[in-house]
Enzyme design. Sequence first.
Site, PDB file in Angstrom:
ATOM      1  N   SER A  88       0.832  -1.187   0.000  1.00 57.50           N
ATOM      2  CA  SER A  88       0.000   0.000   0.000  1.00 57.50           C
ATOM      3  C   SER A  88       0.880   1.255   0.000  1.00 57.50           C
ATOM      4  O   SER A  88       1.687   1.429  -0.904  1.00 57.50           O
ATOM      5  CB  SER A  88      -0.946  -0.052   1.210  1.00 57.50           C
ATOM      6  OG  SER A  88      -1.974   0.891   1.102  1.00 57.50           O
ATOM      7  N   ASP A 145      -8.851  -4.301  -5.980  1.00 56.74           N
ATOM      8  CA  ASP A 145      -8.357  -3.663  -4.766  1.00 56.74           C
ATOM      9  C   ASP A 145      -9.135  -2.368  -4.547  1.00 56.74           C
ATOM     10  O   ASP A 145      -9.122  -1.479  -5.401  1.00 56.74           O
ATOM     11  CB  ASP A 145      -6.866  -3.371  -4.903  1.00 56.74           C
ATOM     12  CG  ASP A 145      -6.213  -2.955  -3.598  1.00 56.74           C
ATOM     13  OD1 ASP A 145      -6.834  -2.169  -2.852  1.00 56.74           O
ATOM     14  OD2 ASP A 145      -5.087  -3.395  -3.334  1.00 56.74           O
ATOM     15  N   HIS A 173      -7.421  -5.681  -0.488  1.00 59.47           N
ATOM     16  CA  HIS A 173      -6.313  -4.734  -0.541  1.00 59.47           C
ATOM     17  C   HIS A 173      -5.016  -5.478  -0.254  1.00 59.47           C
ATOM     18  O   HIS A 173      -4.751  -5.895   0.874  1.00 59.47           O
ATOM     19  CB  HIS A 173      -6.547  -3.642   0.505  1.00 59.47           C
ATOM     20  CG  HIS A 173      -5.513  -2.561   0.493  1.00 59.47           C
ATOM     21  ND1 HIS A 173      -5.045  -1.991  -0.671  1.00 59.47           N
ATOM     22  CD2 HIS A 173      -4.849  -1.946   1.512  1.00 59.47           C
ATOM     23  CE1 HIS A 173      -4.152  -1.071  -0.374  1.00 59.47           C
ATOM     24  NE2 HIS A 173      -4.009  -1.025   0.942  1.00 59.47           N
TER      25      HIS A 173
END
Length: 498
Positions: A216, A437, A465
């Site tokens: 991320s 995602d 995610h």
Amino acid sequence: MRRVLAAAVLTAATTGCVSTAKPATDVIPETDKIVWGPCTDVARPDGEPPAEQDATVRCGKLSVPLNYAEPAGEKIELALIKLAATDQKKRIGSLLFNFGGPGASGVDTLDQAGKSLGTLRTRYDLISFDPRGVERSSGVRCGGTADLDRFTSLDTLPANARTRGEIEAANRRFAELCGRDSGKILPYVGTVNAARDMDRIRAALGDEKLNYVGMSYGTQLGAVYATQFPENVGRMVLDAPLDPTVTFEERTLAQTKGFQRAYESFLKDCVKDKCEVGEDVAAAGANVEKLMNQLAARPLKVFRRELTQGLAATGVAAALYSELTWPFLESALGQALKGNGAALLYLADTYTGRGEDGSYTTQTTSFPAVTCVDTAERPDEATLRRTETASLKISPLFGGAGSGALCDVWPVKGSDEARKVNATGSAPILVVGGKNDPATPYEWAPRLTAQLKTATLVSYEGEGHGAYLSGSKCVAELVDGYLLKGDVPERGASCPAA
């Protein structure tokens, strides 16, 4: 990368910017070494014995400059954790993790995720850290429990002038608290400085190259590192990538679409078999919409607290990060529809970092601090209103002005240095992007891959995610093969949903 709540718009009261001094001129003092010892304050929500009882898990501190333009000046301490390799005879080196945020504690997360990283731990010492401005590393603080409770519970519905005014007033108050409590650190918490910290960590570990897994937001941190220190890059994996070039408006609309798409996928999955939210997608969606409107008018009492519409929306978003939490979301929504908001409030607390005792981690406060320093963009009122209107059309549940509204009133100057990445001259980098995602939409994956001149993209067809820890055997084999053996996947490689 964390979803930006519509209400999360903060400020502070200091000035400053990220140092742009050339990284290669750094001379790392010999005295700046990591002193390892027992882990005494690692969060263990799973109820397992404290980490200090395991001699292979150690915690440490490393001193780094607060301001890299003044390397001999004031220092701050970074908190680190190490899970020693289980096969020391075949040890490759260290593998540094950043699990995202910005604002997530790497110390706590690695300790909790260690069991799922057993394959990598056979050959690597697994390392993570609280980046500057996070938790134990001079974490950004903005007021106390009551202040944060008021801020995180703000409603986003109905989307009218009164709600907007309440949010704007709360943002300004929150900003004042950030400046009051963390003014010294605020100018220096950006990704450029965090990347320089990572090179200090590499050197202090005694590694010639940095082996790294960024998830991320950690993908932007990795990309910035590879651009600043390309000659020091070892094996680098960037999972659930962020495109650092997107504007606030583009980011808000893309994330709103991503969460709405994930929400619709959740509803479709839920109604396959006796869904507690509704008998079909239309009924389930209508029930959730009715619940949100009711909460905006009258929050649900949960012991001494209240489940507001804003917290309920946060709870829904939190559960959309992983398909594994969809059953819990179904149950939480079902209970809330019957008047019990405890489970939905629990989900919201996991997102905002609120503990049962009322204490908060820095998840809510570090995020805006890093985000706003990482860009010089400060959107005007017209842009914010256009963004808000467009995102609410996409999703009344998740729409809003996004973090642009926060940074518009943030007094610390930002820099665009962290938005310019290329990794020219680095070793091969592996980028992994998920087609579904919600937080880092797939279109950002090929964009980042193109920006990084040495990167190869692997696509994942599943939900959630992040792909590496999704349960996909295909993704795990490709990533492990690269990290353990140096095998770079073929261009165009993809993996089916788990």
